[in-house]
Write a protein that holds these residues in place. Structure first.
Motif, PDB file in Angstrom:
ATOM      1  N   ASN A  67       3.949   7.862  -8.017  1.00 54.99           N
ATOM      2  CA  ASN A  67       4.470   6.551  -7.610  1.00 54.99           C
ATOM      3  C   ASN A  67       3.454   5.654  -6.913  1.00 54.99           C
ATOM      4  OD1 ASN A  67       7.073   6.486  -8.689  1.00 54.99           O
ATOM      5  ND2 ASN A  67       7.750   7.987  -7.172  1.00 54.99           N
ATOM      6  N   SER A  68       2.190   6.067  -6.967  1.00 52.49           N
ATOM      7  CA  SER A  68       1.151   5.147  -6.491  1.00 52.49           C
ATOM      8  C   SER A  68       0.671   4.261  -7.646  1.00 52.49           C
ATOM      9  CB  SER A  68      -0.033   5.925  -5.895  1.00 52.49           C
ATOM     10  OG  SER A  68      -0.768   6.569  -6.907  1.00 52.49           O
ATOM     11  N   ALA A  69       1.208   4.509  -8.852  1.00 56.45           N
ATOM     12  CA  ALA A  69       0.760   3.783 -10.050  1.00 56.45           C
ATOM     13  C   ALA A  69       1.576   2.509 -10.273  1.00 56.45           C
ATOM     14  CB  ALA A  69       0.885   4.686 -11.274  1.00 56.45           C
ATOM     15  N   ILE A  70       0.887   1.439 -10.596  1.00 52.17           N
ATOM     16  CA  ILE A  70       1.491   0.115 -10.898  1.00 52.17           C
ATOM     17  C   ILE A  70       2.514  -0.262  -9.804  1.00 52.17           C
ATOM     18  CG2 ILE A  70       2.705  -1.311 -12.589  1.00 52.17           C
ATOM     19  CD1 ILE A  70       0.070  -0.500 -13.691  1.00 52.17           C
ATOM     20  N   ILE A  71       1.990  -0.839  -8.743  1.00 55.54           N
ATOM     21  CA  ILE A  71       2.825  -1.258  -7.611  1.00 55.54           C
ATOM     22  C   ILE A  71       3.190  -2.733  -7.781  1.00 55.54           C
ATOM     23  CG2 ILE A  71       2.939  -1.529  -5.097  1.00 55.54           C
ATOM     24  CD1 ILE A  71       2.656   1.397  -6.006  1.00 55.54           C
ATOM     25  N   PRO A  72       4.467  -3.032  -7.983  1.00 55.28           N
ATOM     26  CA  PRO A  72       4.855  -4.447  -8.050  1.00 55.28           C
ATOM     27  C   PRO A  72       4.457  -5.158  -6.751  1.00 55.28           C
ATOM     28  CG  PRO A  72       6.673  -3.043  -8.728  1.00 55.28           C
ATOM     29  CD  PRO A  72       5.621  -2.134  -8.150  1.00 55.28           C
ATOM     30  N   TYR A  73       3.794  -6.290  -6.883  1.00 55.41           N
ATOM     31  CA  TYR A  73       3.303  -6.990  -5.696  1.00 55.41           C
ATOM     32  C   TYR A  73       4.047  -8.322  -5.521  1.00 55.41           C
ATOM     33  CZ  TYR A  73      -0.155  -8.664  -2.297  1.00 55.41           C
ATOM     34  OH  TYR A  73      -0.777  -9.138  -1.175  1.00 55.41           O
ATOM     35  N   LYS A  74       4.100  -9.076  -6.609  1.00 57.82           N
ATOM     36  CA  LYS A  74       4.868 -10.316  -6.569  1.00 57.82           C
ATOM     37  C   LYS A  74       5.643 -10.456  -7.882  1.00 57.82           C
ATOM     38  CE  LYS A  74       1.506 -12.800  -3.671  1.00 57.82           C
ATOM     39  NZ  LYS A  74       2.271 -13.171  -2.472  1.00 57.82           N
ATOM     40  N   ILE A  75       6.848 -10.998  -7.771  1.00 55.66           N
ATOM     41  CA  ILE A  75       7.652 -11.228  -8.971  1.00 55.66           C
ATOM     42  C   ILE A  75       8.049 -12.709  -8.998  1.00 55.66           C
ATOM     43  CG2 ILE A  75       9.771 -10.657 -10.210  1.00 55.66           C
ATOM     44  CD1 ILE A  75       9.709  -7.901  -8.808  1.00 55.66           C
ATOM     45  N   TYR A  76       7.735 -13.342 -10.099  1.00 58.54           N
ATOM     46  CA  TYR A  76       8.049 -14.771 -10.278  1.00 58.54           C
ATOM     47  C   TYR A  76       9.116 -14.933 -11.361  1.00 58.54           C
ATOM     48  CZ  TYR A  76       3.543 -15.702  -7.947  1.00 58.54           C
ATOM     49  OH  TYR A  76       2.490 -15.750  -7.066  1.00 58.54           O
ATOM     50  N   GLY A  77      10.030 -15.849 -11.142  1.00 57.61           N
ATOM     51  CA  GLY A  77      10.927 -16.281 -12.196  1.00 57.61           C
ATOM     52  C   GLY A  77      10.254 -17.429 -12.933  1.00 57.61           C
ATOM     53  N   VAL A  78      10.320 -17.395 -14.236  1.00 56.57           N
ATOM     54  CA  VAL A  78       9.621 -18.408 -15.042  1.00 56.57           C
ATOM     55  C   VAL A  78      10.631 -19.210 -15.852  1.00 56.57           C
ATOM     56  CG1 VAL A  78       7.842 -18.789 -16.801  1.00 56.57           C
ATOM     57  CG2 VAL A  78       7.634 -16.862 -15.216  1.00 56.57           C
ATOM     58  N   LYS A  79      10.516 -20.524 -15.742  1.00 60.66           N
ATOM     59  CA  LYS A  79      11.388 -21.373 -16.581  1.00 60.66           C
ATOM     60  C   LYS A  79      10.628 -22.601 -17.022  1.00 60.66           C
ATOM     61  CE  LYS A  79      13.633 -23.156 -12.381  1.00 60.66           C
ATOM     62  NZ  LYS A  79      14.874 -23.201 -11.639  1.00 60.66           N
ATOM     63  N   THR A  99       0.829  -1.211   0.000  1.00 56.91           N
ATOM     64  CA  THR A  99       0.000   0.000   0.000  1.00 56.91           C
ATOM     65  C   THR A  99       0.863   1.261   0.000  1.00 56.91           C
ATOM     66  OG1 THR A  99      -0.154  -0.081   2.398  1.00 56.91           O
ATOM     67  CG2 THR A  99      -1.960  -1.087   1.170  1.00 56.91           C
ATOM     68  N   SER A 100       2.184   1.078   0.024  1.00 55.98           N
ATOM     69  CA  SER A 100       3.101   2.225  -0.038  1.00 55.98           C
ATOM     70  C   SER A 100       3.375   2.585  -1.495  1.00 55.98           C
ATOM     71  CB  SER A 100       4.448   1.890   0.612  1.00 55.98           C
ATOM     72  OG  SER A 100       4.286   1.495   1.945  1.00 55.98           O
ATOM     73  N   ASN A 101       3.664   3.859  -1.728  1.00 56.32           N
ATOM     74  CA  ASN A 101       4.108   4.246  -3.065  1.00 56.32           C
ATOM     75  C   ASN A 101       5.418   3.536  -3.390  1.00 56.32           C
ATOM     76  OD1 ASN A 101       1.938   5.907  -3.173  1.00 56.32           O
ATOM     77  ND2 ASN A 101       3.076   7.807  -3.413  1.00 56.32           N
ATOM     78  N   PHE A 102       5.654   3.320  -4.655  1.00 57.48           N
ATOM     79  CA  PHE A 102       6.838   2.579  -5.096  1.00 57.48           C
ATOM     80  C   PHE A 102       7.700   3.516  -5.938  1.00 57.48           C
ATOM     81  CE2 PHE A 102       9.187  -0.648  -7.470  1.00 57.48           C
ATOM     82  CZ  PHE A 102       9.424  -1.609  -6.493  1.00 57.48           C
ATOM     83  N   LYS A 136      -0.417  -4.265  -8.506  1.00 57.48           N
ATOM     84  CA  LYS A 136      -1.639  -3.534  -8.196  1.00 57.48           C
ATOM     85  C   LYS A 136      -1.689  -2.322  -9.123  1.00 57.48           C
ATOM     86  CE  LYS A 136      -2.568  -2.815  -3.834  1.00 57.48           C
ATOM     87  NZ  LYS A 136      -2.328  -2.259  -2.479  1.00 57.48           N
ATOM     88  N   PHE A 137      -2.873  -1.969  -9.571  1.00 63.00           N
ATOM     89  CA  PHE A 137      -2.992  -0.786 -10.420  1.00 63.00           C
ATOM     90  C   PHE A 137      -2.579   0.467  -9.638  1.00 63.00           C
ATOM     91  CE2 PHE A 137      -6.395  -2.164 -13.737  1.00 63.00           C
ATOM     92  CZ  PHE A 137      -5.690  -3.334 -13.956  1.00 63.00           C
ATOM     93  N   LEU A 138      -3.031   0.545  -8.399  1.00 63.05           N
ATOM     94  CA  LEU A 138      -2.758   1.708  -7.554  1.00 63.05           C
ATOM     95  C   LEU A 138      -2.420   1.243  -6.142  1.00 63.05           C
ATOM     96  CD1 LEU A 138      -5.690   4.034  -8.691  1.00 63.05           C
ATOM     97  CD2 LEU A 138      -3.251   4.517  -9.004  1.00 63.05           C
ATOM     98  N   ALA A 139      -1.577   2.014  -5.447  1.00 62.98           N
ATOM     99  CA  ALA A 139      -1.133   1.612  -4.113  1.00 62.98           C
ATOM    100  C   ALA A 139      -2.284   1.457  -3.133  1.00 62.98           C
ATOM    101  CB  ALA A 139      -0.134   2.636  -3.574  1.00 62.98           C
ATOM    102  N   ASN A 140      -3.283   2.327  -3.249  1.00 65.36           N
ATOM    103  CA  ASN A 140      -4.319   2.340  -2.209  1.00 65.36           C
ATOM    104  C   ASN A 140      -5.546   1.504  -2.548  1.00 65.36           C
ATOM    105  OD1 ASN A 140      -5.329   3.874  -4.205  1.00 65.36           O
ATOM    106  ND2 ASN A 140      -5.631   5.748  -3.012  1.00 65.36           N
ATOM    107  N   VAL A 141      -5.482   0.701  -3.614  1.00 63.30           N
ATOM    108  CA  VAL A 141      -6.664  -0.087  -3.946  1.00 63.30           C
ATOM    109  C   VAL A 141      -6.801  -1.265  -2.981  1.00 63.30           C
ATOM    110  CG1 VAL A 141      -6.710   0.472  -6.398  1.00 63.30           C
ATOM    111  CG2 VAL A 141      -5.480  -1.558  -5.625  1.00 63.30           C
TER     112      VAL A 141
END
Lengths: 133, 117
Positions: free
Chosen positions: A121-133, A39-42, A62-67
């Protein structure tokens, strides 16, 4: 039909059976990074991650930090030292959130977020990052 | 306490807090209001709030919100431009256009106010 494995869970079909074809391989999603404060700005930053051995990265954001509702999205990008852009509209076509970045085998760079053409910086907040193989 | 991975800038201000396979810093995040995450510095194993930076961030946020509101009001104004043209060309009567004119002036007044004019 390919198998899709996410955190050890397999999705999709397998060789033989109803599909009747040969197994063309599997896709594995390894959870590498989870935002502990989504929920923090990124702000603009580079995240050091060892992406060696992965062919792509899957972002869940997330589209926005506060959603607090269902405004989440996901994108898959190949790791080949290229820039990426994530852009989403919300509510209507006049509201646009954007985040640019770059992918390398040892890091992911994120630029400042953009909301309706202005730095936000409230726009498009990375939430989870996966490595794909 | 849970363990986390911190991403810090050159001055040890927090850029992000995450869980990764190499979490190594113990923190109790429930002790902090992380709305303005980058106002915190990581010092001696703790997050210290920098009040000056906090005010800067709040000010930036206020400015951003103002800009967004001005953009929205200008859009609302532009959305009624066609009615002003119809009135100028004689397709709307004085009576029909009066409330639109008042609405447009109210929008301009709000824009002037937000722009500090």
């Amino acid at each position: 039909m390919p198998k899709i494995i996410r955190n050890g869970i397999t999705y999709g079909g397998s060789s033989g059976g109803g599909g009747g074809g040969t197994d063309s391989g599997s896709i594995t999603f390894d959870l590498l990074w989870t935002n502990a404060s989504p929920t923090s700005n990124f702000t603009e930053q580079t995240i050091k991650l060892d992406l060696t051995g992965y062919t792509a990265v899957y972002f869940y954001y997330k589209f926005l930090a506060n959603v607090t509702d269902g405004a989440y999205g996901g994108r898959l990008f190949p790791i080949n030292n290229v820039n990426f852009s994530i852009a989403e509209g919300y509510f209507d076509a006049n509201n646009l959130v954007v985040r640019h970045g770059s992918l390398k085998s040892d890091s992911i760079g994120f630029s400042n977020g953009i909301k309706n053409g202005s730095t936000n910086n409230s726009a498009i907040i990375p939430y989870k990052i996966y490595g794909v193989k | 306490m849970k363990k986390y991975t911190l991403n810090l800038d050159a001055n040890n201000y927090v850029l992000s807090i995450a869980h990764t396979p190499s979490d190594n810093i113990e923190l109790d995040l429930s002790c902090y209001d992380l709305t303005y995450l980058s106002a915190y510095r990581f010092v001696d194993g703790s997050l210290i709030l920098d009040e000056v930076k906090l005010e800067e961030l709040k000010s930036q946020e206020h400015e951003t919100a103002n800009t967004e509101q001005i953009t929205e009001l200008k859009k609302q104004l532009a959305d009624t431009d066609y009615q002003a043209i119809k009135y100028a060309e004689g397709w709307l009567t004085e009576e029909e256009y009066t409330p639109i004119k008042a609405q447009r002036e109210a929008l301009r007044e709000q824009i002037r106010s937000l722009e500090g004019r």
